[in-house]
Design a protein around this motif. Structure first.
Motif, mmCIF file in Angstrom:
data_model
loop_
_atom_site.group_PDB
_atom_site.id
_atom_site.type_symbol
_atom_site.label_atom_id
_atom_site.label_comp_id
_atom_site.label_asym_id
_atom_site.label_seq_id
_atom_site.Cartn_x
_atom_site.Cartn_y
_atom_site.Cartn_z
ATOM 1 N N TRP A 182 0.803 -1.226 0.000
ATOM 2 C CA TRP A 182 0.000 0.000 0.000
ATOM 3 C C TRP A 182 0.839 1.283 0.000
ATOM 4 O O TRP A 182 0.331 2.336 0.337
ATOM 5 C CB TRP A 182 -0.989 0.004 1.170
ATOM 6 N N TYR A 183 2.136 1.173 -0.311
ATOM 7 C CA TYR A 183 3.021 2.344 -0.257
ATOM 8 C C TYR A 183 2.943 3.005 1.116
ATOM 9 O O TYR A 183 3.110 4.220 1.258
ATOM 10 C CB TYR A 183 2.654 3.363 -1.336
ATOM 11 N N ALA A 184 2.693 2.195 2.126
ATOM 12 C CA ALA A 184 2.506 2.725 3.486
ATOM 13 C C ALA A 184 3.796 2.733 4.289
ATOM 14 O O ALA A 184 3.835 3.272 5.390
ATOM 15 C CB ALA A 184 1.436 1.906 4.221
ATOM 16 N N GLY A 185 4.844 2.097 3.757
ATOM 17 C CA GLY A 185 6.126 2.138 4.428
ATOM 18 C C GLY A 185 6.328 1.043 5.449
ATOM 19 O O GLY A 185 5.509 0.127 5.597
ATOM 20 N N SER A 186 7.435 1.156 6.167
ATOM 21 C CA SER A 186 7.814 0.169 7.167
ATOM 22 C C SER A 186 8.465 0.891 8.331
ATOM 23 O O SER A 186 8.650 2.111 8.310
ATOM 24 C CB SER A 186 8.794 -0.842 6.568
ATOM 25 N N GLU A 187 8.887 0.124 9.327
ATOM 26 C CA GLU A 187 9.518 0.755 10.487
ATOM 27 C C GLU A 187 10.884 1.357 10.135
ATOM 28 O O GLU A 187 11.405 2.200 10.868
ATOM 29 C CB GLU A 187 9.656 -0.247 11.626
ATOM 30 N N ASP A 188 11.440 0.955 8.976
ATOM 31 C CA ASP A 188 12.727 1.501 8.548
ATOM 32 C C ASP A 188 12.604 2.522 7.417
ATOM 33 O O ASP A 188 13.612 3.127 7.015
ATOM 34 C CB ASP A 188 13.648 0.368 8.085
ATOM 35 N N PHE A 189 11.398 2.695 6.873
ATOM 36 C CA PHE A 189 11.231 3.613 5.745
ATOM 37 C C PHE A 189 9.855 4.274 5.851
ATOM 38 O O PHE A 189 8.833 3.663 5.552
ATOM 39 C CB PHE A 189 11.352 2.857 4.419
ATOM 40 N N ILE A 210 7.868 10.610 3.530
ATOM 41 C CA ILE A 210 8.945 10.940 2.593
ATOM 42 C C ILE A 210 8.424 11.334 1.210
ATOM 43 O O ILE A 210 8.840 12.347 0.631
ATOM 44 C CB ILE A 210 9.910 9.747 2.471
ATOM 45 N N LEU A 211 7.492 10.523 0.653
ATOM 46 C CA LEU A 211 7.108 10.701 -0.743
ATOM 47 C C LEU A 211 6.413 12.035 -1.032
ATOM 48 O O LEU A 211 6.695 12.647 -2.077
ATOM 49 C CB LEU A 211 6.240 9.532 -1.204
ATOM 50 N N PRO A 212 5.497 12.537 -0.199
ATOM 51 C CA PRO A 212 4.837 13.813 -0.536
ATOM 52 C C PRO A 212 5.811 14.949 -0.806
ATOM 53 O O PRO A 212 5.645 15.704 -1.773
ATOM 54 C CB PRO A 212 3.958 14.086 0.693
ATOM 55 N N ASP A 213 6.830 15.084 0.020
ATOM 56 C CA ASP A 213 7.796 16.170 -0.179
ATOM 57 C C ASP A 213 8.636 15.960 -1.441
ATOM 58 O O ASP A 213 8.952 16.918 -2.161
ATOM 59 C CB ASP A 213 8.710 16.294 1.038
ATOM 60 N N ASP A 233 3.386 -8.041 9.705
ATOM 61 C CA ASP A 233 4.475 -8.856 10.252
ATOM 62 C C ASP A 233 5.820 -8.534 9.605
ATOM 63 O O ASP A 233 6.848 -8.471 10.292
ATOM 64 C CB ASP A 233 4.174 -10.349 10.074
ATOM 65 N N ARG A 234 5.828 -8.347 8.267
ATOM 66 C CA ARG A 234 7.089 -8.125 7.555
ATOM 67 C C ARG A 234 7.582 -6.679 7.688
ATOM 68 O O ARG A 234 8.780 -6.449 7.881
ATOM 69 C CB ARG A 234 6.933 -8.461 6.068
ATOM 70 N N ALA A 235 6.663 -5.738 7.577
ATOM 71 C CA ALA A 235 7.070 -4.331 7.569
ATOM 72 C C ALA A 235 7.222 -3.734 8.966
ATOM 73 O O ALA A 235 7.976 -2.777 9.154
ATOM 74 C CB ALA A 235 6.061 -3.499 6.767
#
Length: 311
Positions: free
Chosen positions: A88-95, A100-103, A163-165
């Motif tokens: 979902w382009y929602a990111g992860s705990e490391d990204f 980030i993307l809006p800016d 679980d993964r992200a």
């Protein structure tokens, strides 16, 4: 895949190609198609079969969009695991993708001179289109059979993403504090973008569970919301809205002089019926107002002419 860096603050105009879009600190894989107009179409892909496709994945560009620039975004979140199909382009705990993307997109749009931005996606990519358009005030979104509430989606699919992200999260609430997983709640608070929501009635899961809560939120601003709900002869979810049908909404948004709801509807109608709307009647004895055509007026006229000749 090694991608050359495309800094959003560099002065030189980029050429078409695949890049790592960066601000010097954060990077996102993109595929860019150079245009000449004032519109940027931002495209998101849906879930992918990791057994048959590799990342980064770029959704195909939309055909026949005239002078618009196009930017296809790869979901960098998928890199956290080889078996993750949707994130979902929602990111992860490391990204922190959603931060980030809006800016990055706003800086890139400013660099190439595109004050009008259109966000497009289907399914999980539709979720992304809705979120990133919401984050870009006065933009427009074309969302196709989108997910709108990750926590209400297919249990095994959402669990794998969580679980993964977010492996160190101890609860769903902890994840919610770091990324947005419920667009109905987000839009219910406020939104300043325009949404065109295209939904197949044959896609029962999305029609019955993902669409209703979002409609409740979006209809608080009906002047900013258009719903096209129909059946195109394809049951279930995948490709149940054939691309040609929602492509027309993207083209209408490009051609429409403004994103006023009625103007969008009229432009879409003109485009899809291949005929010009009847001119409004003038009061007797009153001359028609003079009109000065600018280059965008001429481009729209030529685009509609070409569409008619192809039919």
């Amino acid at each position: 895949m090694t991608l050359s860096k495309l800094n959003v603050f560099a002065s030189k105009m980029p050429e078409s190609g695949k890049y790592s879009l960066t601000d010097g600190t954060n990077s996102v894989p993109v595929r860019y198609k150079k245009g000449t107009g004032d519109v940027l179409v931002v495209i998101f892909h849906g879930a992918m079969d990791r057994a048959t496709r590799t990342i980064p994945r770029f959704q195909s560009f939309i055909p026949e969009t005239g002078s618009a620039h196009q930017l296809s975004i790869a979901d960098e979140t998928l890199s956290v695991s080889d078996d993750l199909a949707a994130a979902w382009y929602a990111g992860s705990e490391d990204f922190a993708f959603q931060s980030i993307l809006p800016d990055l997109l706003k800086a890139f749009a400013k660099r190439i001179g595109t004050p009008r931005r259109i966000y497009v996606g289907g399914s999980s990519g539709g979720y992304a289109a809705l979120y990133y358009s919401w984050a870009d005030e006065n933009s427009l979104c074309v969302a196709v059979n989108p997910q709108t509430k990750i926590e209400d989606y297919i249990p095994r699919v959402k669990k794998k993403y969580f679980d993964r992200a977010w492996p160190n999260a101890t609860s769903l609430d902890e994840i919610k504090q770091q990324c947005e997983i419920d667009l109905s709640t987000l839009y219910a608070k406020s939104f300043d973008n325009t949404v065109i929501y295209v939904q197949s009635t044959g896609d029962m899961r999305h029609f019955s569970s993902q669409m209703p809560p979002f409609l409740t939120a979006a209809l608080q601003k009906p002047e900013k919301f258009i719903l096209q709900c129909s059946y195109w002869g394809i049951p279930n979810h995948s490709l149940s809205v054939p691309p040609a049908f929602y492509y027309n909404w993207v083209k209408a948004a490009i051609l429409s002089p403004t994103w006023d709801r009625q103007k969008l509807l009229d432009t879409y109608y003109t485009l899809t019926t291949q005929s010009q709307p009847a001119a409004a009647s003038q009061p007797a004895g009153k001359p028609k107002p003079a009109h000065s055509y600018d280059p965008q007026d001429i481009e729209r006229a030529n685009f509609l002419r070409d569409q008619q000749l192809q039919s």
